[in-house]
Design a protein around this motif. Sequence first.
Motif, PDB file in Angstrom:
ATOM      1  N   TYR A 164       0.804  -1.227   0.000  1.00 11.43           N
ATOM      2  CA  TYR A 164       0.000   0.000   0.000  1.00 11.43           C
ATOM      3  C   TYR A 164       0.834   1.274   0.000  1.00 11.43           C
ATOM      4  O   TYR A 164       0.304   2.367  -0.176  1.00 11.43           O
ATOM      5  CB  TYR A 164      -1.025   0.006   1.121  1.00 11.43           C
ATOM      6  CG  TYR A 164      -0.535   0.088   2.561  1.00 11.43           C
ATOM      7  CD1 TYR A 164       0.804   0.031   2.913  1.00 11.43           C
ATOM      8  CD2 TYR A 164      -1.464   0.208   3.596  1.00 11.43           C
ATOM      9  CE1 TYR A 164       1.213   0.099   4.223  1.00 11.43           C
ATOM     10  CE2 TYR A 164      -1.072   0.275   4.917  1.00 11.43           C
ATOM     11  CZ  TYR A 164       0.269   0.224   5.229  1.00 11.43           C
ATOM     12  OH  TYR A 164       0.675   0.290   6.534  1.00 11.43           O
ATOM     13  N   LEU A 165       2.148   1.153   0.143  1.00 11.64           N
ATOM     14  CA  LEU A 165       3.011   2.333   0.090  1.00 11.64           C
ATOM     15  C   LEU A 165       3.462   2.608  -1.343  1.00 11.64           C
ATOM     16  O   LEU A 165       3.859   1.697  -2.062  1.00 11.64           O
ATOM     17  CB  LEU A 165       4.234   2.139   0.981  1.00 11.64           C
ATOM     18  CG  LEU A 165       3.979   1.977   2.481  1.00 11.64           C
ATOM     19  CD1 LEU A 165       5.294   1.800   3.218  1.00 11.64           C
ATOM     20  CD2 LEU A 165       3.197   3.165   3.044  1.00 11.64           C
ATOM     21  N   ALA A 188      -1.266  -3.258   6.874  1.00 15.35           N
ATOM     22  CA  ALA A 188      -2.375  -3.256   7.831  1.00 15.35           C
ATOM     23  C   ALA A 188      -2.463  -1.999   8.682  1.00 15.35           C
ATOM     24  O   ALA A 188      -3.325  -1.909   9.549  1.00 15.35           O
ATOM     25  CB  ALA A 188      -2.254  -4.474   8.749  1.00 15.35           C
ATOM     26  N   TYR A 189      -1.589  -1.019   8.442  1.00 15.29           N
ATOM     27  CA  TYR A 189      -1.633   0.209   9.234  1.00 15.29           C
ATOM     28  C   TYR A 189      -2.404   1.289   8.475  1.00 15.29           C
ATOM     29  O   TYR A 189      -2.502   1.255   7.253  1.00 15.29           O
ATOM     30  CB  TYR A 189      -0.216   0.700   9.541  1.00 15.29           C
ATOM     31  CG  TYR A 189       0.561  -0.215  10.459  1.00 15.29           C
ATOM     32  CD1 TYR A 189       0.581  -0.006  11.830  1.00 15.29           C
ATOM     33  CD2 TYR A 189       1.279  -1.296   9.949  1.00 15.29           C
ATOM     34  CE1 TYR A 189       1.295  -0.847  12.676  1.00 15.29           C
ATOM     35  CE2 TYR A 189       1.992  -2.145  10.786  1.00 15.29           C
ATOM     36  CZ  TYR A 189       1.994  -1.914  12.147  1.00 15.29           C
ATOM     37  OH  TYR A 189       2.693  -2.754  12.975  1.00 15.29           O
ATOM     38  N   LYS A 190      -2.934   2.241   9.209  1.00 17.86           N
ATOM     39  CA  LYS A 190      -3.637   3.352   8.575  1.00 17.86           C
ATOM     40  C   LYS A 190      -2.620   4.446   8.266  1.00 17.86           C
ATOM     41  O   LYS A 190      -2.008   5.003   9.174  1.00 17.86           O
ATOM     42  CB  LYS A 190      -4.738   3.895   9.486  1.00 17.86           C
ATOM     43  CG  LYS A 190      -5.546   5.022   8.848  1.00 17.86           C
ATOM     44  CD  LYS A 190      -6.737   5.399   9.692  1.00 17.86           C
ATOM     45  CE  LYS A 190      -7.470   6.600   9.094  1.00 17.86           C
ATOM     46  NZ  LYS A 190      -7.919   6.343   7.707  1.00 17.86           N
ATOM     47  N   VAL A 195       1.350   9.097   1.386  1.00 15.42           N
ATOM     48  CA  VAL A 195       2.378   8.054   1.314  1.00 15.42           C
ATOM     49  C   VAL A 195       1.826   6.696   0.895  1.00 15.42           C
ATOM     50  O   VAL A 195       2.597   5.800   0.538  1.00 15.42           O
ATOM     51  CB  VAL A 195       3.118   7.901   2.667  1.00 15.42           C
ATOM     52  CG1 VAL A 195       3.786   9.211   3.053  1.00 15.42           C
ATOM     53  CG2 VAL A 195       2.190   7.417   3.767  1.00 15.42           C
ATOM     54  N   ALA A 196       0.502   6.538   0.940  1.00 18.06           N
ATOM     55  CA  ALA A 196      -0.084   5.220   0.678  1.00 18.06           C
ATOM     56  C   ALA A 196      -1.307   5.334  -0.225  1.00 18.06           C
ATOM     57  O   ALA A 196      -2.032   6.336  -0.198  1.00 18.06           O
ATOM     58  CB  ALA A 196      -0.478   4.549   1.990  1.00 18.06           C
ATOM     59  N   ASP A 202      -6.274  -0.028  -5.871  1.00 19.45           N
ATOM     60  CA  ASP A 202      -4.905   0.360  -6.226  1.00 19.45           C
ATOM     61  C   ASP A 202      -3.881  -0.437  -5.422  1.00 19.45           C
ATOM     62  O   ASP A 202      -2.813  -0.792  -5.936  1.00 19.45           O
ATOM     63  CB  ASP A 202      -4.702   1.857  -5.994  1.00 19.45           C
ATOM     64  CG  ASP A 202      -5.491   2.708  -6.980  1.00 19.45           C
ATOM     65  OD1 ASP A 202      -5.725   2.235  -8.108  1.00 19.45           O
ATOM     66  OD2 ASP A 202      -5.883   3.829  -6.615  1.00 19.45           O
ATOM     67  N   VAL A 203      -4.210  -0.711  -4.167  1.00 18.34           N
ATOM     68  CA  VAL A 203      -3.323  -1.546  -3.344  1.00 18.34           C
ATOM     69  C   VAL A 203      -3.221  -2.941  -3.953  1.00 18.34           C
ATOM     70  O   VAL A 203      -2.130  -3.510  -4.074  1.00 18.34           O
ATOM     71  CB  VAL A 203      -3.833  -1.635  -1.891  1.00 18.34           C
ATOM     72  CG1 VAL A 203      -2.964  -2.600  -1.078  1.00 18.34           C
ATOM     73  CG2 VAL A 203      -3.846  -0.262  -1.238  1.00 18.34           C
TER      74      VAL A 203
END
Length: 306
Positions: A164-165, A188-190, A195-196, A202-203
């Motif tokens: 996701y980054l 798994a972080y918000k 940056v993400a 898209d992820v």
Amino acid sequence: MEELMRNVFLYLSKNQGLNHAAKKWGLRFGASRFVAGMTIPDAIRAVNDLNRKGIVATLDHLGEFVTSREEANESADYCIRTLDAIADAGVKSNLSLKLTQLGLDIDKNLCMRNMRRILDVAQSHDNFVRIDMEDYAHNEVTISIFKELRREYGKHVGLVLQAYLYKTEKDIDDLHEFRPNLRLVKGAYKEPKEVAFPLKTDVDKNFIKIIEKHLLLGNYAAVATHDEAVIQHVKAFTEKHNIPRSQFEFQMLYGIRTGLQEQLAKEGYTMRVYVPYGNDWYGYFMRRLAERPANVAFVIKSMFKN
């Protein structure tokens, strides 16, 4: 609604007061579905059960909110005891850990000393330690530490990168010279949209892109997903490009998609399950609920059983 629930659980995962209380509760509210137990013997029993099904493991002694040198050193000691227990029991498992658990936020040198202590033991047992990736604030320093340790310990240390980054595709290129063993995950972080990728679609696209890139570079990939579409894509992609099964594995979380785990093992793929254990289970459990809000129904049922 689903996104709201995800944000709530991610917020709760960082609550130190609730984490402290959870240590007193023990594995409650359905946490035992996702956490193998509180002790090293609990974890070894869980790995034994998996090994009997042809599944290998990676053990993670859960540890968050480390605020003192003593706690960081104790976490490192626990990791060392875990590696020794794996060797003594003869089970098929390696180790995963977080650098903040070893004191990264207190003193980088403290963290490095603890990592070297752990890797010395892993090397002596011819085992492997995976450095988990945490939130974006720790991304660059984690990669930097991995590079340094990879030079020293070679095949005995690996890393996690998150799809996701935005920067991850470039990170894969930059890390290629180290021939890294990478666990590739969605994340798994918000994180902020600066940056993400904010959209799941898209992820998902970037996840496939970085898996393919890493495999085509000839490096080892641990594809961590419960998404059958991704799994089928990896199967087809590796067959098309004659990538041997010895160059990749699938990874899933303890207690999730167990039938699929067993199926992949029976098909001859390396199937590794991430097995967390320890009394510091709260933050991990909240993130699992954030990833799959459907698990909340399971938790509610468990509450009424207790």
